[in-house]
Structure formats: structure tokens, C-alpha cells
Design a protein around this motif. Structure first.
Motif, PDB file in Angstrom:
ATOM      1  N   LEU A  17      74.048  53.136  26.592  1.00 39.62           N
ATOM      2  CA  LEU A  17      74.549  54.326  26.560  1.00 39.62           C
ATOM      3  C   LEU A  17      74.403  54.572  24.872  1.00 39.62           C
ATOM      4  O   LEU A  17      74.091  55.791  24.548  1.00 39.62           O
ATOM      5  N   GLU A  18      75.228  53.745  24.245  1.00 37.43           N
ATOM      6  CA  GLU A  18      75.415  54.065  22.732  1.00 37.43           C
ATOM      7  C   GLU A  18      73.949  54.101  21.971  1.00 37.43           C
ATOM      8  O   GLU A  18      73.912  54.834  21.117  1.00 37.43           O
ATOM      9  N   GLU A  19      73.154  53.165  22.555  1.00 38.10           N
ATOM     10  CA  GLU A  19      71.599  53.073  21.904  1.00 38.10           C
ATOM     11  C   GLU A  19      70.989  54.313  22.248  1.00 38.10           C
ATOM     12  O   GLU A  19      70.133  55.022  21.353  1.00 38.10           O
ATOM     13  N   ILE A  20      71.054  54.873  23.350  1.00 41.06           N
ATOM     14  CA  ILE A  20      70.471  56.110  23.902  1.00 41.06           C
ATOM     15  C   ILE A  20      70.727  57.072  23.085  1.00 41.06           C
ATOM     16  O   ILE A  20      70.329  58.097  22.334  1.00 41.06           O
ATOM     17  N   SER A  21      72.189  57.558  22.904  1.00 35.88           N
ATOM     18  CA  SER A  21      72.880  58.293  22.053  1.00 35.88           C
ATOM     19  C   SER A  21      72.348  58.348  20.576  1.00 35.88           C
ATOM     20  O   SER A  21      72.008  59.314  19.964  1.00 35.88           O
ATOM     21  N   LEU A  22      72.387  57.211  20.289  1.00 32.47           N
ATOM     22  CA  LEU A  22      71.980  57.015  18.754  1.00 32.47           C
ATOM     23  C   LEU A  22      70.629  57.547  18.663  1.00 32.47           C
ATOM     24  O   LEU A  22      69.915  58.052  17.542  1.00 32.47           O
ATOM     25  N   LEU A  23      69.364  57.078  19.355  1.00 27.78           N
ATOM     26  CA  LEU A  23      67.920  57.387  19.454  1.00 27.78           C
ATOM     27  C   LEU A  23      67.947  58.973  19.551  1.00 27.78           C
ATOM     28  O   LEU A  23      67.295  59.569  18.636  1.00 27.78           O
ATOM     29  N   ARG A  24      68.977  59.419  20.300  1.00 28.39           N
ATOM     30  CA  ARG A  24      68.742  61.026  20.654  1.00 28.39           C
ATOM     31  C   ARG A  24      69.269  61.597  19.337  1.00 28.39           C
ATOM     32  O   ARG A  24      68.528  62.732  18.727  1.00 28.39           O
ATOM     33  N   CYS A  25      70.215  61.032  18.711  1.00 27.61           N
ATOM     34  CA  CYS A  25      70.824  61.868  17.334  1.00 27.61           C
ATOM     35  C   CYS A  25      69.600  61.696  16.210  1.00 27.61           C
ATOM     36  O   CYS A  25      69.346  62.716  15.473  1.00 27.61           O
ATOM     37  N   VAL A  26      69.166  60.419  16.001  1.00 28.40           N
ATOM     38  CA  VAL A  26      68.115  60.211  14.805  1.00 28.40           C
ATOM     39  C   VAL A  26      67.144  61.157  15.167  1.00 28.40           C
ATOM     40  O   VAL A  26      66.364  61.732  14.288  1.00 28.40           O
ATOM     41  N   TYR A  27      66.454  61.128  16.399  1.00 26.02           N
ATOM     42  CA  TYR A  27      65.141  62.065  16.952  1.00 26.02           C
ATOM     43  C   TYR A  27      65.545  63.566  16.634  1.00 26.02           C
ATOM     44  O   TYR A  27      64.802  64.404  16.026  1.00 26.02           O
ATOM     45  N   LYS A  28      66.844  64.006  16.785  1.00 22.01           N
ATOM     46  CA  LYS A  28      67.302  65.207  16.503  1.00 22.01           C
ATOM     47  C   LYS A  28      67.215  65.622  14.848  1.00 22.01           C
ATOM     48  O   LYS A  28      66.728  66.750  14.584  1.00 22.01           O
ATOM     49  N   LEU A  29      68.000  64.713  14.301  1.00 24.26           N
ATOM     50  CA  LEU A  29      68.042  64.826  12.919  1.00 24.26           C
ATOM     51  C   LEU A  29      66.560  64.803  12.096  1.00 24.26           C
ATOM     52  O   LEU A  29      66.396  65.598  11.188  1.00 24.26           O
ATOM     53  N   VAL A  30      65.929  63.916  12.492  1.00 21.39           N
ATOM     54  CA  VAL A  30      64.447  63.824  11.945  1.00 21.39           C
ATOM     55  C   VAL A  30      63.424  64.948  12.192  1.00 21.39           C
ATOM     56  O   VAL A  30      62.552  65.370  11.527  1.00 21.39           O
ATOM     57  N   PHE A  31      63.381  65.229  13.742  1.00 23.02           N
ATOM     58  CA  PHE A  31      62.346  66.039  14.206  1.00 23.02           C
ATOM     59  C   PHE A  31      62.650  67.518  14.691  1.00 23.02           C
ATOM     60  O   PHE A  31      61.901  68.357  14.835  1.00 23.02           O
ATOM     61  N   LYS A  32      63.860  67.632  14.738  1.00 19.84           N
ATOM     62  CA  LYS A  32      64.109  68.978  15.194  1.00 19.84           C
ATOM     63  C   LYS A  32      65.145  69.682  14.029  1.00 19.84           C
ATOM     64  O   LYS A  32      65.424  69.176  12.974  1.00 19.84           O
ATOM     65  N   ASP A  33      65.457  71.075  13.919  1.00 23.14           N
ATOM     66  CA  ASP A  33      66.220  71.627  13.299  1.00 23.14           C
ATOM     67  C   ASP A  33      67.217  72.227  13.915  1.00 23.14           C
ATOM     68  O   ASP A  33      67.601  73.392  14.506  1.00 23.14           O
ATOM     69  N   PRO A  34      68.520  71.018  14.035  1.00 26.06           N
ATOM     70  CA  PRO A  34      69.613  71.646  14.828  1.00 26.06           C
ATOM     71  C   PRO A  34      70.745  72.607  14.037  1.00 26.06           C
ATOM     72  O   PRO A  34      71.721  72.951  14.452  1.00 26.06           O
ATOM     73  N   GLY A  35      70.236  72.895  12.768  1.00 25.26           N
ATOM     74  CA  GLY A  35      71.066  73.838  12.098  1.00 25.26           C
ATOM     75  C   GLY A  35      72.287  72.953  11.278  1.00 25.26           C
ATOM     76  O   GLY A  35      72.229  71.839  11.551  1.00 25.26           O
ATOM     77  N   ARG A  36      73.027  73.809  10.472  1.00 33.47           N
ATOM     78  CA  ARG A  36      73.888  72.923   9.708  1.00 33.47           C
ATOM     79  C   ARG A  36      75.101  72.324  10.287  1.00 33.47           C
ATOM     80  O   ARG A  36      75.194  71.014  10.156  1.00 33.47           O
ATOM     81  N   ALA A  37      75.592  72.825  11.374  1.00 31.85           N
ATOM     82  CA  ALA A  37      76.565  72.393  11.908  1.00 31.85           C
ATOM     83  C   ALA A  37      76.191  71.121  13.099  1.00 31.85           C
ATOM     84  O   ALA A  37      76.760  70.077  13.175  1.00 31.85           O
ATOM     85  N   GLY A  38      74.969  71.524  13.568  1.00 24.39           N
ATOM     86  CA  GLY A  38      74.321  70.252  14.471  1.00 24.39           C
ATOM     87  C   GLY A  38      73.754  69.218  13.704  1.00 24.39           C
ATOM     88  O   GLY A  38      74.023  68.226  14.186  1.00 24.39           O
ATOM     89  N   LYS A  39      73.349  69.369  12.151  1.00 23.13           N
ATOM     90  CA  LYS A  39      73.136  68.444  11.556  1.00 23.13           C
ATOM     91  C   LYS A  39      74.338  67.356  11.157  1.00 23.13           C
ATOM     92  O   LYS A  39      74.294  66.183  11.138  1.00 23.13           O
ATOM     93  N   ILE A  40      75.550  67.856  10.829  1.00 24.96           N
ATOM     94  CA  ILE A  40      76.645  67.408  10.554  1.00 24.96           C
ATOM     95  C   ILE A  40      77.176  66.545  11.741  1.00 24.96           C
ATOM     96  O   ILE A  40      77.347  65.545  11.769  1.00 24.96           O
ATOM     97  N   CYS A  41      77.177  67.465  13.135  1.00 19.21           N
ATOM     98  CA  CYS A  41      77.424  66.626  14.361  1.00 19.21           C
ATOM     99  C   CYS A  41      76.615  65.417  14.480  1.00 19.21           C
ATOM    100  O   CYS A  41      77.034  64.444  15.075  1.00 19.21           O
ATOM    101  N   CYS A  42      75.448  65.691  14.461  1.00 18.97           N
ATOM    102  CA  CYS A  42      74.474  64.518  14.575  1.00 18.97           C
ATOM    103  C   CYS A  42      74.473  63.475  13.722  1.00 18.97           C
ATOM    104  O   CYS A  42      74.625  62.159  14.095  1.00 18.97           O
ATOM    105  N   ALA A  43      74.902  63.558  12.372  1.00 14.99           N
ATOM    106  CA  ALA A  43      74.913  62.474  11.594  1.00 14.99           C
ATOM    107  C   ALA A  43      76.408  61.824  11.963  1.00 14.99           C
ATOM    108  O   ALA A  43      76.573  60.740  11.626  1.00 14.99           O
ATOM    109  N   ALA A  44      77.260  62.675  12.255  1.00 18.64           N
ATOM    110  CA  ALA A  44      78.609  61.859  12.414  1.00 18.64           C
ATOM    111  C   ALA A  44      78.656  60.994  13.790  1.00 18.64           C
ATOM    112  O   ALA A  44      78.967  60.044  13.793  1.00 18.64           O
ATOM    113  N   ALA A  45      77.679  61.690  14.789  1.00 17.35           N
ATOM    114  CA  ALA A  45      77.777  61.008  15.826  1.00 17.35           C
ATOM    115  C   ALA A  45      77.052  59.549  15.674  1.00 17.35           C
ATOM    116  O   ALA A  45      77.106  58.665  16.403  1.00 17.35           O
TER     117      ALA A  45
END
Length: 145
Positions: free
Chosen positions: A55-83
């Protein structure tokens, strides 16, 4: 092309982890080192200690995918990077535990057995990380006006 590379590497890591967990599970079930009582504990151990790693690996893949290919916004980027950071640290600790680099010998003498403190430490580092990383990875920092 980049999406395929990121997704195939992430999926490959998850599949390898599942294969290693399945091989370890089968090996533990067939091992003659365990008595009947220990064999009954194998399934809960794999559910509570190995499943969160996937589950941690799935979450990590999701966060990396979001950071690289989506634009989650400033707070979203900070939260994804922290996660992602929390998840990488937890995965590194768990990898060291499962490869037996970290053992019960590192704990100082105390009133309880060091092996039970190590198990508690590993358990406390898995499920909270899964929950927190999924929550932080779900934050969308875009402000809609």
C-alpha cells in the motif's frame, strides 16, 4: 513516453514486492521451524506487516505520478512531496528490517523483550504512514474561483 516509464517502473516494483511476499509466505507456511501455534500467526503477520508495504508503494507511485504529470496546485505539491518523503523513509526502514540489517540487538536493555519492541516499531511505522500518505496525496491545492 515518460508516463509509461514511470508507471512501468512503479508497477514493476509493486509486482516484485508481491512476488517476494508470496514466496516468503509460501516458504514460511512450508517451513519446519514453526510449530502449530506459530503457523497460525503467519497469515496475520503477513496481513499486518507485508500488506502495508504494498500500500505504501502504491501511495508513493500515486504521489510521484501526481507531482510529475498533474498540476495539483501549490498546497497539493507540498502535500504530495511530504507524502512521498514520509513513504520513502518508511520503506527504507522496512527494507532494512526485512533484510535483517536492523535487528532486536539495536534496542537497549529494558523491561520488555527487544523483539516485541522491534515488532511494535515496525507496526507503528507502517499503517500510520499508509493512512497519512493517502490523505496527503489526496489534497488538491488548486483554488477554484
Amino acid at each position: 513516453m515518460k508516463k509509461r516509464i514511470v508507471l512501468s517502473i512503479g508497477t514493476g516494483v509493486i509486482v516484485l514486492t508481491l512476488a517476494a511476499a508470496a514466496a516468503g509466505f509460501i516458504s514460511d507456511l512450508n517451513s519446519k521451524l514453526y510449530d502449530q501455534i506459530d503457523r497460525k500467526l503467519i497469515v496475520p503477520v503477513y496481513i499486518f506487516m507485508v500488506l502495508p508495504v504494498v500500500l505504501e508503494e502504491i501511495s508513493l507511485l500515486r504521489c510521484v505520478y501526481k507531482l510529475v504529470f498533474k498540476d495539483p496546485g501549490r498546497a497539493g505539491k507540498i502535500c504530495c512531496a511530504a507524502a512521498a518523503g514520509i513513504t520513502v523513509c518508511a520503506l527504507a526502514f522496512q527494507l532494512l528490517y526485512f533484510t535483517r540489517v536492523i535487528t532486536k540487538d539495536i534496542f537497549p536493555e529494558g523491561p520488555r523483550a527487544a523483539s516485541s519492541r522491534l515488532i511494535e516499531t515496525v507496526l507503528l511505522s507502517e499503517w500510520p504512514v499508509v493512512i497519512i500518505s493517502f490523505i496527503l496525496g489526496s489534497v488538491n491545492g488548486k483554488i477554484k474561483t
